[in-house]
Write an enzyme that holds these catalytic residues in place. Structure first.
Site, PDB file in Angstrom:
ATOM      1  N   ILE A 182       0.857  -1.265   0.214  1.00 10.35           N
ATOM      2  CA  ILE A 182      -0.117  -0.140   0.025  1.00 10.35           C
ATOM      3  C   ILE A 182       0.780   1.217  -0.022  1.00 10.35           C
ATOM      4  O   ILE A 182       1.573   1.546   0.911  1.00 10.35           O
ATOM      5  CB  ILE A 182      -0.932  -0.006   1.339  1.00 10.35           C
ATOM      6  CG1 ILE A 182      -1.677  -1.438   1.417  1.00 10.35           C
ATOM      7  CG2 ILE A 182      -1.941   1.240   1.242  1.00 10.35           C
ATOM      8  CD1 ILE A 182      -2.425  -1.864   0.061  1.00 10.35           C
ATOM      9  N   LYS A 183       0.704   2.073  -0.921  1.00 16.05           N
ATOM     10  CA  LYS A 183       1.280   3.111  -1.145  1.00 16.05           C
ATOM     11  C   LYS A 183       0.881   4.321  -0.397  1.00 16.05           C
ATOM     12  O   LYS A 183      -0.345   4.763  -0.220  1.00 16.05           O
ATOM     13  CB  LYS A 183       1.436   3.790  -2.673  1.00 16.05           C
ATOM     14  CG  LYS A 183       2.427   2.993  -3.413  1.00 16.05           C
ATOM     15  CD  LYS A 183       2.273   3.412  -4.849  1.00 16.05           C
ATOM     16  CE  LYS A 183       3.380   4.500  -5.170  1.00 16.05           C
ATOM     17  NZ  LYS A 183       3.382   4.344  -6.734  1.00 16.05           N
TER      18      LYS A 183
END
Ligand code: E4P
Length: 227
Positions: free
Chosen positions: A93-94
């Protein structure tokens, strides 16, 4: 050094995997928009493609997906990340490199959700990402160069700092927004773990005019009686 494709388009992903053997995918909200699909459709389609290829598992083929960039609070970021991470075991997850984002990354990593701290523009920011356990950090190269900033020393500083303190390899450095083959080589020379670039950048980097010229020279010399 690993090669990731920076795209949310399935045709590009398929081509890059089959032609160049890419090792993973990175996306961002702009790439999702360019895929022409709603966010959820785009990322579930990528997750399905990964399953079809038999590439399940974040160690085998990581896919970075960015949370809603309007989120500013840690709690909201963590909840959004959990929802996205539930879709595929390949998703990292960025999270943007802001104080609440670093806190979110730290919490997510503690519960086993892997993160990619993104929008990193200084070695100090990269050190925060590593200290808080992110699996990936994404220093942006192309954006800095477009702004006239040095990037060779920038990448080298991040690699050296990570080596000095035992983060090298634990928080993997994805040199992002790569625009040229020269930038790819700079990242490799510095010791970055990964580069991520669009399909056209890889195609350009693979070609050199002398290769084509050389093929013409050898074609002209070829013994056409040879079997
Ligand atoms: C990296 O992870 C980003 O998705 C990307 O490299 C951002 O830059 P760009 O979309 O301008 O290439």
């Amino acid at each position: 050094m690993k090669y990731f494709l920076d795209s949310a388009k399935l045709d590009e992903i398929d081509q890059a995997y089959n032609s160049f053997g890419i090792d993973g995918i990175t996306t961002n909200p702009r790439h999702i928009m360019l895929s022409g699909k709603p966010f959820m459709t785009a990322i579930t389609d990528i997750a399905a493609w990964v399953r079809q290829q038999g590439l399940e598992g974040i160690e085998r083929f990581p896919v970075s997906v960015e949370i809603d960039p309007y989120l500013e609070e840690t709690e909201a970021m963590v909840e959004a990340a959990r929802r996205i991470a539930a879709i595929s075991p390949n998703f990292a997850i960025k999270i943007p490199c802001i104080p609440s984002g670093i806190a979110a990354s730290r919490r997510l990593e503690a519960e086993g959700i892997r993160t990619n701290v993104t929008l990193v523009f200084s070695p100090a920011q990269a050190l925060f990402a590593a200290r808080n356990g992110a699996l990936f950090v994404s220093p942006f190269i192309g954006w800095k160069e477009a702004n006239g900033e040095d990037t060779r020393q920038y990448i080298q500083d991040i690699v050296d700092i990570y080596m000095n303190y035992g983060y090298y390899g634990k928080t993997q450095i994805i040199c992002a927004a790569i625009r040229t083959g020269r930038q790819m080589v700079d990242c490799a020379v510095a010791g970055a773990d990964i580069v991520t670039a669009g399909l056209e950048v890889y195609k350009d980097a693979m070609m050199h005019p002398y290769t084509r010229q050389g093929m013409d020279v050898f074609r002209n010399a070829w013994d056409h009686t040879a079997k």
